[in-house]
Design an enzyme around this catalytic site. Structure first.
Site, short mmCIF file in Angstrom:
data_model
loop_
_atom_site.label_atom_id
_atom_site.label_comp_id
_atom_site.label_asym_id
_atom_site.label_seq_id
_atom_site.Cartn_x
_atom_site.Cartn_y
_atom_site.Cartn_z
N CYS A 117 13.12 -1.90 7.45
CA CYS A 117 13.31 -0.46 7.54
C CYS A 117 14.76 -0.14 7.20
CB CYS A 117 12.97 0.01 8.94
SG CYS A 117 13.28 1.77 9.14
N HIS B 111 6.02 -0.27 -1.58
CA HIS B 111 6.27 1.13 -1.94
C HIS B 111 5.57 1.45 -3.26
CE1 HIS B 111 9.46 1.62 1.08
NE2 HIS B 111 9.72 0.34 0.81
N GLU C 94 5.27 7.86 4.85
CA GLU C 94 5.49 6.48 5.32
C GLU C 94 4.21 5.85 5.83
OE1 GLU C 94 8.41 5.11 8.08
OE2 GLU C 94 9.87 6.53 7.29
N CYS D 105 13.56 7.80 4.09
CA CYS D 105 13.06 6.43 4.02
C CYS D 105 14.06 5.60 3.23
CB CYS D 105 11.69 6.43 3.33
SG CYS D 105 10.99 4.79 3.17
N GLY E 213 12.45 3.12 0.95
CA GLY E 213 11.77 3.92 -0.08
C GLY E 213 12.74 4.45 -1.11
C1 ZDR Z 1 10.58 3.94 5.46
C2 ZDR Z 1 11.40 3.27 6.50
N1 ZDR Z 1 11.56 4.17 7.61
C3 ZDR Z 1 12.78 2.98 5.93
O1 ZDR Z 1 13.72 3.72 6.20
O2 ZDR Z 1 12.88 2.04 5.17
C4 ZDR Z 1 10.75 1.98 6.86
C5 ZDR Z 1 9.78 2.05 8.00
C6 ZDR Z 1 8.65 1.10 7.75
C7 ZDR Z 1 7.61 1.71 6.90
N2 ZDR Z 1 6.94 2.77 7.60
C8 ZDR Z 1 6.63 0.59 6.54
O3 ZDR Z 1 6.93 -0.16 5.62
O4 ZDR Z 1 5.58 0.46 7.16
#
Ligand code: ZDR
Length: 373
Positions: A78, A168, A217, A226, A229
């Site tokens: 994350c 992603h 997400e 994100c 992301g």
């Molecule tokens: C999107 C995220 N909050 C970030 O900042 O990278 C990551 C959280 C994890 C995401 N929801 C997943 O890969 O399941």
């Protein structure tokens, strides 16, 4: 009860728990998907997009990070969360600018560094571009990453996929505001082309060094930002020839700076803020009962009777067990502390006590966030 801190990175918010000490690590062994869901519930719980644990390292790093999405699932990485972790460690340990942490994650070793302005710059490692590493059933296209068209809710979408430890899918569009994020995001998250589900990003190229994106997400739905992301989006846009190797990426919660030189083996770099919001204690009510293992037989009344532990044998936490009065005054482990407290009460006025409490809170808060930006 255990202590947590709430942090956010551009509105992507997390409940942070320092589980580097054995006692809290043991409590966190009891963290279940259901407990994560309760903690993250914005009405009945604390409210967060995820829960992040700082744990003792296992493979030679400085600290190990585990993150759980609001639905209780555990992603590999994350980006916003790791900036929050760095800020949280710096605030807790009193670290200053230049401090770097080798953070062990399920996506490998990630290295955030605290900057002089309080933001965090992160070496996010190299992107994953092979379909099986993301994972996706899309095949590598002419741009050198998995690409293809997907049918979603009656639309044909041209998509590209990249991994930053977690999966992603990136969809370039003319206008991100016109996208049905709820409908398309929810459908793409569970599209069969992504066997481990996926995070979903719609991106609008304002110019080669300025992107605008909206995020759905995996495990959390639409969020304000994100980090992984934004990295995956820059990687995909760079390979598709839509942007340069460095760009400002605007997310609903604010901008991140992302850089990648286009070499598949090179690290992606992410810079952005992480902000402390408040500290708190999780109550026993919110944490709930001990989880019962699925194959344990249903408890009977006889089991319940056998489970009643004699009061004398228990380690008593006076603060919770004795709220209505001491349950064993003849052998109270807190008797001495209580006598000292009573003496203090007798010699202090109400004003003295209020001043003492506010000084103590202020000095603790200052000590944690001294120099914080
Ligand atoms: C999107 C995220 N909050 C970030 O900042 O990278 C990551 C959280 C994890 C995401 N929801 C997943 O890969 O399941």
């Amino acid at each position: 009860m255990f202590h947590f801190s709430k942090y956010h990175g551009l509105g992507n918010d997390f409940l942070m728990v320092d589980a580097r000490a054995e006692e809290t690590a043991t409590t966190m062994d009891q963290l279940t998907a259901e407990r994560v869901q309760r903690l993250c519930d914005r009405r009945f719980g604390v409210g967060a997009d995820g829960v992040i644990l700082a744990l003792p390292p296992q493979v030679g790093g400085d600290v190990r990070m585990r993150i759980f999405n609001a639905d209780g699932s555990e992603p590999e990485m994350c980006g916003n969360g790791i900036r929050c972790l760095a800020r949280f460690l710096a605030d807790s340990d009193g670290d200053g600018p230049g401090q770097r942490w080798q953070v062990e994650t399920l996506a490998g070793r990630i290295v955030p560094e605290l900057q002089a302005d309080g933001t965090i710059r992160v070496d996010m490692g190299a992107p994953f571009l092979r379909p099986e590493a993301i994972p996706t059933t899309l095949e590598v296209g002419p741009a050198g990453l998995p690409q293809g068209s997907l049918e979603v809710n009656g639309n044909t979408l041209q998509v590209a996929a990249a991994g930053m430890g977690n999966p992603h899918v990136v969809i370039p569009v003319d206008d991100v505001d016109a996208v049905d994020l709820e409908g398309l995001g929810a459908a793409l998250e569970v599209h069969p082309a992504f066997p481990a589900r996926t995070n979903v990003h719609f991106v609008q190229v304002l110019n080669p060094s300025h992107l605008r994106m909206r995020v759905w997400e995996r495990g959390a739905g639409p969020t304000l930002a994100c980090g992984t992301g934004a990295c995956a989006t820059l990687v995909a846009c760079r390979l598709l020839g839509l942007c340069s190797s460095q760009a400002r990426v605007d997310l609903p919660g604010g901008p991140l700076g992302i850089a990648w030189d286009g070499d598949p083996g090179s690290s992606v770099w992410m810079s952005g803020p992480a902000v402390a919001v408040f500290d708190g204690l999780v109550t026993p009510e919110l944490w709930g009962e001990e989880p019962v293992s699925a194959d344990a037989p249903a408890a009977t009344n006889a089991d319940a009777a056998a489970a009643v532990v004699p009061v004398q044998a228990m380690a008593v936490d006076c603060a919770t067990v004795c709220v209505n009065g001491c349950i064993r005054p003849d052998a109270c482990p807190s008797a001495e502390a209580r006598a000292r407290a009573m003496a203090l009460l007798e010699r202090s006025s109400l004003d003295d006590l209020l001043n003492l409490a506010s000084d103590s809170l202020e000095s603790r808060t200052r000590a944690r966030f001294v120099g914080g930006g």
